[in-house]
Enzyme design. Structure first.
Site, PDB file in Angstrom:
ATOM      1  N   TYR A 193       0.868  -1.181   0.000  1.00 14.78           N
ATOM      2  CA  TYR A 193       0.000   0.000   0.000  1.00 14.78           C
ATOM      3  C   TYR A 193       0.902   1.227   0.000  1.00 14.78           C
ATOM      4  CZ  TYR A 193      -4.193   2.601   1.526  1.00 14.78           C
ATOM      5  OH  TYR A 193      -5.245   3.471   1.625  1.00 14.78           O
ATOM      6  N   ARG A 246      -6.036  10.360 -10.752  1.00 16.10           N
ATOM      7  CA  ARG A 246      -5.435  11.029  -9.577  1.00 16.10           C
ATOM      8  C   ARG A 246      -4.930   9.921  -8.661  1.00 16.10           C
ATOM      9  NH1 ARG A 246      -5.626  10.114  -4.883  1.00 16.10           N
ATOM     10  NH2 ARG A 246      -7.546  10.890  -3.963  1.00 16.10           N
ATOM     11  N   LYS A 264      -5.778  -1.902  -2.692  1.00 18.93           N
ATOM     12  CA  LYS A 264      -6.936  -1.668  -1.816  1.00 18.93           C
ATOM     13  C   LYS A 264      -7.668  -2.979  -1.554  1.00 18.93           C
ATOM     14  CE  LYS A 264      -7.059   2.962  -1.417  1.00 18.93           C
ATOM     15  NZ  LYS A 264      -7.206   3.755  -0.213  1.00 18.93           N
ATOM     16  N   GLU A 336     -12.136   4.875  -6.589  1.00 18.95           N
ATOM     17  CA  GLU A 336     -10.833   5.168  -5.990  1.00 18.95           C
ATOM     18  C   GLU A 336      -9.960   5.975  -6.945  1.00 18.95           C
ATOM     19  OE1 GLU A 336     -10.108   3.733  -2.710  1.00 18.95           O
ATOM     20  OE2 GLU A 336      -8.580   5.305  -2.837  1.00 18.95           O
ATOM     21  N   ASP A 337      -9.425   7.044  -6.445  1.00 22.19           N
ATOM     22  CA  ASP A 337      -8.433   7.841  -7.152  1.00 22.19           C
ATOM     23  C   ASP A 337      -8.872   8.308  -8.538  1.00 22.19           C
ATOM     24  OD1 ASP A 337      -7.116   7.412  -4.826  1.00 22.19           O
ATOM     25  OD2 ASP A 337      -5.271   6.647  -5.695  1.00 22.19           O
ATOM     26  N   ASP A 359     -13.967   6.268  -1.685  1.00 23.18           N
ATOM     27  CA  ASP A 359     -13.043   6.132  -0.566  1.00 23.18           C
ATOM     28  C   ASP A 359     -12.320   7.446  -0.261  1.00 23.18           C
ATOM     29  OD1 ASP A 359     -11.614   4.672   1.328  1.00 23.18           O
ATOM     30  OD2 ASP A 359      -9.986   4.289  -0.073  1.00 23.18           O
ATOM     31  N   ASP A 360     -11.951   8.177  -1.309  1.00 22.15           N
ATOM     32  CA  ASP A 360     -11.178   9.405  -1.104  1.00 22.15           C
ATOM     33  C   ASP A 360     -12.029  10.490  -0.466  1.00 22.15           C
ATOM     34  OD1 ASP A 360      -8.713   8.439  -2.395  1.00 22.15           O
ATOM     35  OD2 ASP A 360     -10.027   8.287  -4.127  1.00 22.15           O
ATOM     36  N   ASN A 501      -0.497  11.528   0.203  1.00 17.75           N
ATOM     37  CA  ASN A 501       0.293  10.331  -0.108  1.00 17.75           C
ATOM     38  C   ASN A 501       0.918  10.471  -1.487  1.00 17.75           C
ATOM     39  OD1 ASN A 501      -0.545   8.882   2.249  1.00 17.75           O
ATOM     40  ND2 ASN A 501      -2.533   8.623   1.291  1.00 17.75           N
ATOM     41  N   ASN A 545      -5.178   7.263   7.623  1.00 20.34           N
ATOM     42  CA  ASN A 545      -5.374   6.727   6.278  1.00 20.34           C
ATOM     43  C   ASN A 545      -6.706   5.996   6.200  1.00 20.34           C
ATOM     44  OD1 ASN A 545      -5.110   4.875   3.902  1.00 20.34           O
ATOM     45  ND2 ASN A 545      -3.149   5.920   3.785  1.00 20.34           N
TER      46      ASN A 545
HETATM   47  N1  NDP Z   1      -4.591   9.772   4.006  1.00 16.65           N
HETATM   48  C1  NDP Z   1      -5.608   9.359   3.302  1.00 16.65           C
HETATM   49  O1  NDP Z   1      -6.332   8.427   3.675  1.00 16.65           O
HETATM   50  C2  NDP Z   1      -5.922  10.013   2.008  1.00 16.65           C
HETATM   51  C3  NDP Z   1      -5.046  10.862   1.439  1.00 16.65           C
HETATM   52  N2  NDP Z   1      -5.354  11.468   0.255  1.00 16.65           N
HETATM   53  C4  NDP Z   1      -4.338  12.313  -0.322  1.00 16.65           C
HETATM   54  O2  NDP Z   1      -4.791  13.638  -0.377  1.00 16.65           O
HETATM   55  C5  NDP Z   1      -4.234  14.274  -1.493  1.00 16.65           C
HETATM   56  C6  NDP Z   1      -5.318  15.002  -2.231  1.00 16.65           C
HETATM   57  O3  NDP Z   1      -6.281  14.109  -2.698  1.00 16.65           O
HETATM   58  P1  NDP Z   1      -7.658  14.651  -3.292  1.00 16.65           P
HETATM   59  O4  NDP Z   1      -8.343  15.525  -2.332  1.00 16.65           O
HETATM   60  O5  NDP Z   1      -8.385  13.497  -3.794  1.00 16.65           O
HETATM   61  O6  NDP Z   1      -7.117  15.506  -4.520  1.00 16.65           O
HETATM   62  P2  NDP Z   1      -7.841  16.631  -5.308  1.00 16.65           P
HETATM   63  O7  NDP Z   1      -7.116  16.779  -6.574  1.00 16.65           O
HETATM   64  O8  NDP Z   1      -9.297  16.402  -5.338  1.00 16.65           O
HETATM   65  O9  NDP Z   1      -7.604  17.949  -4.417  1.00 16.65           O
HETATM   66  C7  NDP Z   1      -6.374  18.554  -4.237  1.00 16.65           C
HETATM   67  C8  NDP Z   1      -6.593  19.926  -3.672  1.00 16.65           C
HETATM   68  O10 NDP Z   1      -5.335  20.451  -3.283  1.00 16.65           O
HETATM   69  C9  NDP Z   1      -5.178  21.732  -3.841  1.00 16.65           C
HETATM   70  N3  NDP Z   1      -3.766  21.979  -4.058  1.00 16.65           N
HETATM   71  C10 NDP Z   1      -2.915  21.294  -4.846  1.00 16.65           C
HETATM   72  N4  NDP Z   1      -1.686  21.802  -4.744  1.00 16.65           N
HETATM   73  C11 NDP Z   1      -1.756  22.836  -3.878  1.00 16.65           C
HETATM   74  C12 NDP Z   1      -0.825  23.744  -3.354  1.00 16.65           C
HETATM   75  N5  NDP Z   1       0.442  23.718  -3.703  1.00 16.65           N
HETATM   76  N6  NDP Z   1      -1.268  24.667  -2.483  1.00 16.65           N
HETATM   77  C13 NDP Z   1      -2.556  24.711  -2.128  1.00 16.65           C
HETATM   78  N7  NDP Z   1      -3.483  23.860  -2.568  1.00 16.65           N
HETATM   79  C14 NDP Z   1      -3.089  22.941  -3.434  1.00 16.65           C
HETATM   80  C15 NDP Z   1      -5.985  21.727  -5.113  1.00 16.65           C
HETATM   81  O11 NDP Z   1      -6.286  23.066  -5.452  1.00 16.65           O
HETATM   82  P3  NDP Z   1      -7.149  23.469  -6.737  1.00 16.65           P
HETATM   83  O12 NDP Z   1      -8.536  22.980  -6.434  1.00 16.65           O
HETATM   84  O13 NDP Z   1      -7.059  24.937  -6.766  1.00 16.65           O
HETATM   85  O14 NDP Z   1      -6.541  22.780  -7.894  1.00 16.65           O
HETATM   86  C16 NDP Z   1      -7.196  20.909  -4.663  1.00 16.65           C
HETATM   87  O15 NDP Z   1      -8.117  21.728  -4.010  1.00 16.65           O
HETATM   88  C17 NDP Z   1      -3.506  13.204  -2.286  1.00 16.65           C
HETATM   89  O16 NDP Z   1      -2.154  13.279  -2.023  1.00 16.65           O
HETATM   90  C18 NDP Z   1      -4.037  11.919  -1.740  1.00 16.65           C
HETATM   91  O17 NDP Z   1      -3.060  10.907  -1.765  1.00 16.65           O
HETATM   92  C19 NDP Z   1      -6.532  11.267  -0.377  1.00 16.65           C
HETATM   93  C20 NDP Z   1      -7.440  10.414   0.135  1.00 16.65           C
HETATM   94  C21 NDP Z   1      -7.182   9.673   1.348  1.00 16.65           C
HETATM   95  C1  PYR Z   2      -5.152   6.707   0.713  1.00 16.53           C
HETATM   96  C2  PYR Z   2      -5.790   7.099  -0.504  1.00 16.53           C
HETATM   97  O1  PYR Z   2      -6.860   6.612  -0.826  1.00 16.53           O
HETATM   98  C3  PYR Z   2      -5.188   8.085  -1.342  1.00 16.53           C
HETATM   99  O2  PYR Z   2      -4.155   8.628  -0.988  1.00 16.53           O
HETATM  100  O3  PYR Z   2      -5.737   8.334  -2.410  1.00 16.53           O
HETATM  101 MG    MG Z   3      -7.344   6.963  -2.846  1.00 13.91          MG
END
Ligand code: NDP
Ligand code: PYR
Ligand code: MG
Length: 645
Positions: A193, A246, A264, A336-337, A359-360, A501, A545
Site C-alpha cells: 500500500y 489522480r 486496496k 478510488e483515485d 473512498d477518497d 500520499n 489513512n
Molecule cells: N490519508 C488518506 O487516507 C488520504 C489521502 N489522500 C491524499 O490527499 C491528497 C489530495 O487528494 P484529493 O483531495 O483526492 O485531490 P484533489 O485533486 O481532489 O484535491 C487537491 C486539492 O489540493 C489543492 N492543491 C494542490 N496543490 C496545492 C498547493 N500547492 N497549495 C494549495 N493547494 C493545493 C488543489 O487546489 P485546486 O482545487 O485549486 O486545484 C485541490 O483543491 C492526495 O495526495 C491523496 O493521496 C486522499 C485520500 C485519502
Molecule cells: C489513501 C488514498 O486513498 C489516497 O491517498 O488516495
Molecule cells: Mg485513494
C-alpha cells in the site's frame, strides 16, 4: 477416475490444425479437482504455461479426438521436446490458438495460487494430487513458510523489490500472501500500500509481469458485460475501480493506476476479511494526459489523450450497468483515485442506483473525523469548539470538512450552514472566500465564507488561527517551518494532519512536525513515518489513512446486505474506530489504534455499520444476527491452509 467436484463437458477444438478433445469442468473450490480439466472459457482456473499444458496432455482422457492428438503430435523442436500443439513450429505470421489446460493436480495445482501450498502439501495430499516427485521430500508448516518469506522479504533493501516479491507471492500462493500480510501488517502495509504502491504504479509498465485485475478500456466499449464475464470468479462482492487520473498525490498515471485497486482489495481481504475471490480490481482506461507515460515504450495503457464528456460518461455508464447486470444490486463499488472533476459527479449520479462509495471523499472523511474525535482527549474541548483549516479543497479536503460539519451539527443541533463556518479551506489560489464564489467548483462553494482574500497558507493560518490544520493537497513540503510554528504559537497542542500520499507528497514529515512545534504537535500522516526522537523523547505518530475504515465499512455493508451507503454509516464507522483508541495509545500521542489489531477493529466497524444499515432500513439480510461483532468476525476470511482430499 475423476473426482472433479463439479460438472464436466467435452468440447472439441481445432488448434492450429491439431484436433484436441477438451474437457471443460466447473469444480468445487474447497476440494481441488484431482484430474485433467481443460478450459477455453472463463469458468475455470487457467494456466497459461505451455510446458504445463504439454505435461497435462498425458492426463487428458482418451477419446477419438485424443487419439487424433496422439497421431498428430509429430512435430518437435530441437532438444527433443515435442511441439505438441504446433506452437513452436508456427511461423510468426501464422495463427495459433492460446488454449490453456487446467488441472488441479500435479504441476497445475502447484501453479494455482488459490490452491497452492508449496512445501506445506502433506504426504496424503501429495499422493492424492499427483504431487510425488514434484516437490522435495520435506513437509513444512504454513507458519514456517511465513517465517521464511519474511526473512527473505527483509533482505530486500529496495521497497519496490519488496512490492514485487509480495505481488509474486500473491500470484503464487494466495493464502500464504494473506497470512504474511495479516501477521505482519505493520511491516507490510507500506509495501503493498502507500507509499510503495505509488512507486509501483509509476513504474507499472516496467515491472509488469503477470496481469492482475480487469482492464476495461475504450476498446471494450459496447462489450463491457462480455469483459466482466471473462473474469474467472462469479461471486463478486467488492469492486474497487479507478480510472487512474489522480493516483495518490502522483497525478495521472493512466492504466498504470491498476496497482491501487489491487492494493486496496488486498487490504479488503487482509484487514476486512473479505474473501479474495469476491474481490475484483478494475481499471477503466480512457487514455492519459501524462506525456511521460504516453512516450514511455513500456506504458501498458491506451496511447491517447483522456476521453472526456460524453465519451467518458458513456463508458462509465456502460460499466456501472454491466456490473449491476452481472453481479446484482449488492456488489459494493468503491470509486478510488478518480480526479475530482469526475469523482463527485460519479458519486452523486450512482449513489441512488448502486451500492457505491468514494473512498477518497467518504472513507477518508470517516477516518479523519475519528482521529479528531480521539484527539479531543489530548487537546480538550468539543468538536465545535475547534477551528479547522485545510490545505487542499478537493475530494479529501471537502469530504472530511463536510463530515466534520455534519457531526458538529448532530452534536450541537446547529444547522449545517452554521457548523460549516468553523471550517476553512485553502486551495491553489488561496483561502476559499465568498468573493471567489463565481469561479469555484461546486464542491468548494459551501466553504466560501465571508473573509477578505488570503493568498497563501501561512497568511491563512495567521488570519484564521485554526486549532487543527489538515493537509489534503497532494503537494509535499507545504507545511513549512513558519506554518507549523504559527500553529504552535496559537495552540498549546496543535493538531496537524499531513494526509497526502505517498511520503514524497506529505505536507511535512513527522520529524518536522515535532521539531518545529517543539514536541507539542498531535500529528498523524497519510503515509507512515517511523518513531522520531526529539529532545531525548521518542514520538510515535499515527497513520491517518482511509485503510482504517474501508475494509470494515465494506464488511459491514456486505454482512447486512446493505443496498446503499448512507452518511450515518460513515459516522458510525468513525465512532467505532475512535473507541478503539486506548488510553495507552493516547498517552503515546496516538490518535489511531495500532494496525496490528486491525481485524478486530474492522469487525467493530463492520458491526456498527451493519447496525446502522438495519436501523436505516437499508439492510436486506434478515433477520439481523444477534451479535453483529461475533457475526462479522465469523464471516472473515482466514488465510490458513485447508486440507485437500
Ligand atoms: N490519508 C488518506 O487516507 C488520504 C489521502 N489522500 C491524499 O490527499 C491528497 C489530495 O487528494 P484529493 O483531495 O483526492 O485531490 P484533489 O485533486 O481532489 O484535491 C487537491 C486539492 O489540493 C489543492 N492543491 C494542490 N496543490 C496545492 C498547493 N500547492 N497549495 C494549495 N493547494 C493545493 C488543489 O487546489 P485546486 O482545487 O485549486 O486545484 C485541490 O483543491 C492526495 O495526495 C491523496 O493521496 C486522499 C485520500 C485519502
Ligand atoms: C489513501 C488514498 O486513498 C489516497 O491517498 O488516495
Ligand atoms: Mg485513494
Amino acid at each position: 477416475m475423476f473426482s472433479l467436484g463439479g460438472s464436466c463437458s467435452y468440447l472439441n477444438s481445432s488448434v492450429y490444425g491439431v484436433s484436441k478433445s477438451l474437457v471443460q469442468c466447473t469444480h468445487s473450490r474447497v476440494s481441488p479437482p484431482s484430474m485433467a480439466v481443460v478450459s477455453l472459457g472463463s469458468n475455470n482456473r487457467q494456466v497459461d504455461e505451455t510446458a504445463v499444458s504439454k505435461q497435462n496432455a498425458s492426463h487428458i482422457p482418451s477419446s477419438s479426438s485424443s487419439t487424433a492428438v496422439e497421431k498428430d503430435l509429430k512435430s518437435s523442436v530441437c532438444g527433443g521436446v515435442e511441439d505438441v500443439y504446433g506452437e513452436d513450429s508456427a511461423t510468426e505470421d501464422q495463427y495459433i490458438t492460446p488454449w490453456t489446460v487446467t488441472v488441479a493436480s500435479g504441476y497445475p495445482l502447484l501453479r494455482d495460487p488459490h490452491y497452492n501450498k508449496g512445501l506445506a502439501f502433506n504426504g496424503k495430499e501429495r499422493d492424492a494430487h499427483f504431487l510425488r516427485g514434484l516437490l522435495p521430500p520435506v513437509v513444512i508448516s504454513q507458519d514456517l513458510q511465513v517465517k521464511k518469506m519474511m526473512r527473505s522479504m527483509r533482505q530486500y533493501q529496495v521497497p519496490l523489490q519488496r512490492y514485487m516479491a509480495m505481488m509474486e507471492l500473491q500470484e503464487r500462493n494466495e493464502r500464504l500472501f494473506y497470512k504474511l500480510l495479516i501477521e505482519n501488517v505493520e511491516e507490510l502495509l507500506p509495501v503493498v500500500y502507500t507509499p510503495t504502491v505509488g512507486e509501483a504504479c509509476q513504474k507499472y509498465g516496467s515491472i509488469f509481469r503477470q496481469p492482475q485485475g480487469l482492464f476495461i478500456s475504450l476498446k471494450e466499449k459496447g462489450r463491457i458485460l462480455e469483459v466482466l464475464k471473462n473474469w474467472p470468479e462469479k461471486k463478486i462482492q467488492v469492486i474497487v475501480v479507478t480510472d487512474g487520473e489522480r493516483i495518490l498525490g502522483l497525478g495521472d498515471l493512466g492504466c498504470q493506476g491498476m496497482g491501487i485497486p489491487i492494493g486496496k482489495l488486498s487490504l479488503y481481504t487482509a484487514l476486512g476479511g473479505i474473501r479474495p475471490s469476491a474481490c475484483l480490481p478494475v481499471t477503466i482506461d480512457v487514455g492519459t494526459n501524462n506525456e511521460q507515460l504516453l512516450n514511455d515504450e513500456f506504458y501498458i495503457g491506451l496511447r491517447r489523450k483522456r476521453a472526456t464528456g460524453q465519451e467518458y460518461a458513456e463508458l462509465m455508464e456502460e460499466f456501472m450497468s454491466a456490473v449491476k447486470q452481472n453481479y446484482g444490486e449488492k456488489v459494493l463499488i468503491q470509486f478510488e483515485d478518480f480526479a475530482n472533476h469526475n469523482a463527485f459527479d460519479l458519486l452523486s449520479k450512482y449513489s441512488s442506483t448502486h451500492l457505491v462509495f468514494n473512498d477518497d471523499i467518504q472513507g477518508t472523511a470517516a477516518v479523519v473525523l475519528s482521529g479528531l474525535m480521539a484527539s479531543l482527549n489530548l487537546v480538550g474541548g468539543t468538536l465545535s469548539e475547534h477551528t479547522f483549516l485545510f490545505l487542499g479543497a478537493g475530494e479529501a479536503g471537502t469530504g472530511i470538512a463536510e463530515l466534520i460539519a455534519i457531526e458538529m451539527s448532530k452534536q450541537t443541533g446547529a444547522p449545517l450552514e452554521e457548523t460549516r463556518k468553523k471550517i476553512w479551506l485553502v486551495d491553489s489560489k488561496g483561502l476559499i472566500v465568498r468573493s471567489r464564489m463565481e469561479s469555484l467548483q461546486h464542491f468548494k462553494r459551501p466553504w466560501a465564507h465571508e473573509h477578505e482574500p488570503v493568498k497563501n497558507l501561512l497568511d491563512a493560518v495567521k488570519a484564521i488561527r485554526p486549532t487543527v490544520l489538515i493537509g489534503s493537497s497532494g503537494a509535499g513540503q507545504t507545511f513549512t517551518e513558519e506554518v507549523v510554528q504559527a500553529m504552535s504559537s496559537y495552540n498549546k497542542k496543535p493538531v496537524i494532519l499531513a494526509l497526502s500520499n505517498p511520503t514524497s507528497q506529505s505536507e511535512c514529515t513527522a520529524e518536522e512536525a515535532y521539531k518545529w512545534s517543539e514536541g507539542r504537535a498531535v500529528f498523524a500522516s497519510g503515509s507512515p513515518f517511523g518513531p522520531v526522537e526529539y529532545n531525548g523523547k521518542v514520538y510515535v505518530s499515527g497513520q491517518a489513512n482511509n485503510a482504517y475504515v474501508f475494509p470494515g465499512l465494506g464488511l459491514g455493508l456486505i454482512i447486512s446486505g446493505a443496498i446503499r451507503v448512507h452518511d450515518d454509516m460513515l459516522l458510525a464507522a468513525s465512532e467505532a474506530l475512535a473507541e478503539q483508541v486506548s488510553q495507552e495509545n493516547l498517552d503515546r500521542g496516538l490518535i489511531y489504534p495500532p494496525f496490528a489489531n486491525i481485524r478486530k477493529i474492522s469487525a467493530q466497524i463492520a458491526a456498527r455499520v451493519a447496525a446502522k444499515a438495519y436501523e436505516l432500513g437499508l439492510a436486506t439480510r434478515l433477520p439481523p444476527p444477534e451479535n453483529l461483532v461475533e457475526y462479522a468476525e465469523s464471516c472473515m476470511y482466514s488465510p490458513n491452509y485447508r486440507n485437500y482430499h
